[in-house]
Design a protein around this motif. Structure first.
Motif, PDB file in Angstrom:
ATOM      1  N   PHE A 132      25.639  48.357  25.576  1.00 26.86           N
ATOM      2  CA  PHE A 132      23.902  47.976  26.255  1.00 26.86           C
ATOM      3  C   PHE A 132      24.326  46.659  26.514  1.00 26.86           C
ATOM      4  O   PHE A 132      23.182  45.825  27.387  1.00 26.86           O
ATOM      5  CB  PHE A 132      23.064  49.007  25.777  1.00 26.86           C
ATOM      6  N   SER A 133      24.540  46.111  25.198  1.00 27.51           N
ATOM      7  CA  SER A 133      23.963  44.321  25.460  1.00 27.51           C
ATOM      8  C   SER A 133      25.482  43.846  26.867  1.00 27.51           C
ATOM      9  O   SER A 133      24.970  42.765  26.972  1.00 27.51           O
ATOM     10  CB  SER A 133      24.427  43.600  24.230  1.00 27.51           C
ATOM     11  N   PHE A 135      17.484  41.753  23.525  1.00 28.76           N
ATOM     12  CA  PHE A 135      17.658  43.187  22.594  1.00 28.76           C
ATOM     13  C   PHE A 135      18.403  43.656  21.705  1.00 28.76           C
ATOM     14  O   PHE A 135      18.211  44.767  21.302  1.00 28.76           O
ATOM     15  CB  PHE A 135      18.321  43.668  24.089  1.00 28.76           C
ATOM     16  N   ALA A 136      18.788  43.089  21.415  1.00 29.50           N
ATOM     17  CA  ALA A 136      19.234  42.530  20.091  1.00 29.50           C
ATOM     18  C   ALA A 136      18.618  42.815  19.036  1.00 29.50           C
ATOM     19  O   ALA A 136      18.856  43.383  17.300  1.00 29.50           O
ATOM     20  CB  ALA A 136      20.858  41.366  19.149  1.00 29.50           C
ATOM     21  N   LYS A 137      17.453  41.397  19.065  1.00 30.13           N
ATOM     22  CA  LYS A 137      16.141  41.458  18.132  1.00 30.13           C
ATOM     23  C   LYS A 137      15.582  42.525  18.078  1.00 30.13           C
ATOM     24  O   LYS A 137      14.641  42.732  17.173  1.00 30.13           O
ATOM     25  CB  LYS A 137      15.558  39.547  18.418  1.00 30.13           C
ATOM     26  N   ARG A 138      15.273  43.339  19.549  1.00 31.08           N
ATOM     27  CA  ARG A 138      14.274  44.605  19.398  1.00 31.08           C
ATOM     28  C   ARG A 138      14.322  45.806  18.724  1.00 31.08           C
ATOM     29  O   ARG A 138      15.805  45.835  18.576  1.00 31.08           O
ATOM     30  CB  ARG A 138      14.501  44.983  21.292  1.00 31.08           C
ATOM     31  N   PRO A 139      12.990  46.342  17.806  1.00 27.35           N
ATOM     32  CA  PRO A 139      13.285  47.341  17.188  1.00 27.35           C
ATOM     33  C   PRO A 139      13.703  48.979  18.233  1.00 27.35           C
ATOM     34  O   PRO A 139      13.706  48.255  18.924  1.00 27.35           O
ATOM     35  CB  PRO A 139      12.187  47.551  16.662  1.00 27.35           C
ATOM     36  N   PRO A 140      14.679  49.721  17.468  1.00 21.27           N
ATOM     37  CA  PRO A 140      14.714  50.948  18.651  1.00 21.27           C
ATOM     38  C   PRO A 140      14.237  50.826  19.652  1.00 21.27           C
ATOM     39  O   PRO A 140      14.270  51.511  20.799  1.00 21.27           O
ATOM     40  CB  PRO A 140      15.423  52.128  17.506  1.00 21.27           C
ATOM     41  N   THR A 141      12.723  51.247  18.774  1.00 20.39           N
ATOM     42  CA  THR A 141      11.525  52.081  20.050  1.00 20.39           C
ATOM     43  C   THR A 141      11.399  50.933  21.371  1.00 20.39           C
ATOM     44  O   THR A 141      11.558  50.914  22.502  1.00 20.39           O
ATOM     45  CB  THR A 141      10.709  52.048  19.799  1.00 20.39           C
ATOM     46  N   GLU A 142      11.435  49.341  20.962  1.00 19.44           N
ATOM     47  CA  GLU A 142      11.566  48.085  21.951  1.00 19.44           C
ATOM     48  C   GLU A 142      12.591  48.671  22.355  1.00 19.44           C
ATOM     49  O   GLU A 142      13.200  47.984  23.975  1.00 19.44           O
ATOM     50  CB  GLU A 142      10.880  47.163  21.295  1.00 19.44           C
ATOM     51  N   LYS A 143      13.959  48.598  22.192  1.00 20.82           N
ATOM     52  CA  LYS A 143      15.232  48.505  22.263  1.00 20.82           C
ATOM     53  C   LYS A 143      15.412  49.734  24.041  1.00 20.82           C
ATOM     54  O   LYS A 143      15.323  50.006  24.784  1.00 20.82           O
ATOM     55  CB  LYS A 143      15.968  48.965  22.146  1.00 20.82           C
ATOM     56  N   LEU A 162      13.534  50.387  31.814  1.00 21.37           N
ATOM     57  CA  LEU A 162      13.020  49.678  32.400  1.00 21.37           C
ATOM     58  C   LEU A 162      14.044  49.234  33.561  1.00 21.37           C
ATOM     59  O   LEU A 162      13.521  49.092  34.683  1.00 21.37           O
ATOM     60  CB  LEU A 162      12.233  48.319  31.891  1.00 21.37           C
ATOM     61  N   LEU A 163      14.952  48.902  32.245  1.00 19.00           N
ATOM     62  CA  LEU A 163      16.310  48.199  33.405  1.00 19.00           C
ATOM     63  C   LEU A 163      17.141  49.220  34.483  1.00 19.00           C
ATOM     64  O   LEU A 163      17.590  48.405  35.634  1.00 19.00           O
ATOM     65  CB  LEU A 163      16.926  46.642  32.543  1.00 19.00           C
ATOM     66  N   LEU A 164      17.885  49.677  33.654  1.00 15.19           N
ATOM     67  CA  LEU A 164      18.583  50.896  34.307  1.00 15.19           C
ATOM     68  C   LEU A 164      18.368  52.024  34.129  1.00 15.19           C
ATOM     69  O   LEU A 164      17.142  52.640  33.787  1.00 15.19           O
ATOM     70  CB  LEU A 164      19.678  51.318  32.784  1.00 15.19           C
ATOM     71  N   SER A 165      18.937  53.019  35.024  1.00 14.85           N
ATOM     72  CA  SER A 165      19.119  54.132  35.716  1.00 14.85           C
ATOM     73  C   SER A 165      20.715  54.733  35.567  1.00 14.85           C
ATOM     74  O   SER A 165      21.443  53.973  35.525  1.00 14.85           O
ATOM     75  CB  SER A 165      17.987  54.394  36.605  1.00 14.85           C
ATOM     76  N   ASN A 166      20.176  56.523  35.395  1.00 13.65           N
ATOM     77  CA  ASN A 166      21.604  56.523  35.836  1.00 13.65           C
ATOM     78  C   ASN A 166      22.909  56.540  34.461  1.00 13.65           C
ATOM     79  O   ASN A 166      23.593  56.338  35.199  1.00 13.65           O
ATOM     80  CB  ASN A 166      22.728  56.667  36.984  1.00 13.65           C
ATOM     81  N   CYS A 167      22.781  56.149  33.265  1.00 17.25           N
ATOM     82  CA  CYS A 167      23.193  56.027  32.237  1.00 17.25           C
ATOM     83  C   CYS A 167      24.111  57.591  31.931  1.00 17.25           C
ATOM     84  O   CYS A 167      23.267  58.212  31.537  1.00 17.25           O
ATOM     85  CB  CYS A 167      22.528  55.382  31.042  1.00 17.25           C
ATOM     86  N   SER A 168      25.536  57.477  31.392  1.00 18.88           N
ATOM     87  CA  SER A 168      26.341  58.136  30.650  1.00 18.88           C
ATOM     88  C   SER A 168      27.072  57.236  30.274  1.00 18.88           C
ATOM     89  O   SER A 168      27.373  56.309  30.332  1.00 18.88           O
ATOM     90  CB  SER A 168      26.104  59.305  32.239  1.00 18.88           C
TER      91      SER A 168
END
Length: 210
Positions: free
Chosen positions: A36-37, A149-157, A163-169
């Protein structure tokens, strides 16, 4: 995909098997985060781009404000002119210089025209030019998305990804995803190495999602 804790400290993701048996292997959370990063790194652009776009948005907002003020001035002048006509028309009716039929017809017409001018003035006064601030806030967010992204806790990630992505697989060890609008425009400009001319088009109307 669902998460599962192994040995009380390692988090692995695997298919939920909602649709039956899946050949995909378990994947470590760290691997997914790295993928993701890397994907968000497509949003990284030079700082000078942000400064230039900020100036373009500032100039555009100033020009729109000038246009609104000029238009409002013309509408106000027209509304005043119609009101003076109505005042004169009333005097002519009181003094008997015009008949009732002509008075009623012209009053209805000029009142409608004046009401239209007043409505248009209200629309101008309520116009929202906050798109520039929203656009800059989005640009600042995505410019640092890779590092944040690397610094955020799981909930904020998770919130950033939603917010940024859709249709992830995830399949065959590869992550695929689509950037939501307008982040897809930013990613496209970054990947293509677009110059300032393309970035000047980033004056989109955005919904405040932050």
């Amino acid at each position: 995909m669902v998460a599962e804790i192994k040995k009380a400290k390692y988090i692995y993701y695997h298919c939920s098997r909602f649709k039956g048996k899946c050949p995909e292997k378990y994947v470590r959370q760290e691997v997914l985060e790295e993928k993701f990063s890397e994907l968000m790194n497509k949003l990284t652009f030079p700082h000078w781009i942000l400064a230039e776009v900020q100036q373009v948005l500032h100039d555009g907002r100033a020009a729109e404000q000038r246009d609104r003020e000029e238009t409002r001035g013309r509408l106000a002048a027209e509304a005043d002119r119609l009101q003076r006509r109505l005042d004169v028309l009333y005097s002519d009716r009181v003094d008997g210089r015009i008949d009732v039929e002509f008075y009623d017809r012209m009053v209805a017409q000029w009142r409608d025209e004046r009401a239209r001018c007043l409505r248009d003035m209200e629309l101008l006064d309520s116009a929202d030019d906050g798109y520039a601030d929203d656009a800059l806030e989005i640009l600042r967010l995505v410019q640092n998305a890779h590092h944040e992204f690397a610094k955020r806790p799981p909930t904020e990630k998770r919130r950033m990804l939603n917010l940024l992505l859709s249709n992830c697989s995830w399949a065959h060890g590869c992550l695929t995803a689509n950037f939501r609008h307008p982040f897809d425009i930013i990613a496209e400009n970054v990947v293509c190495g677009a110059g300032l001319g393309a970035w000047r088009q980033l004056r989109w109307p955005v919904e405040r999602q932050l």
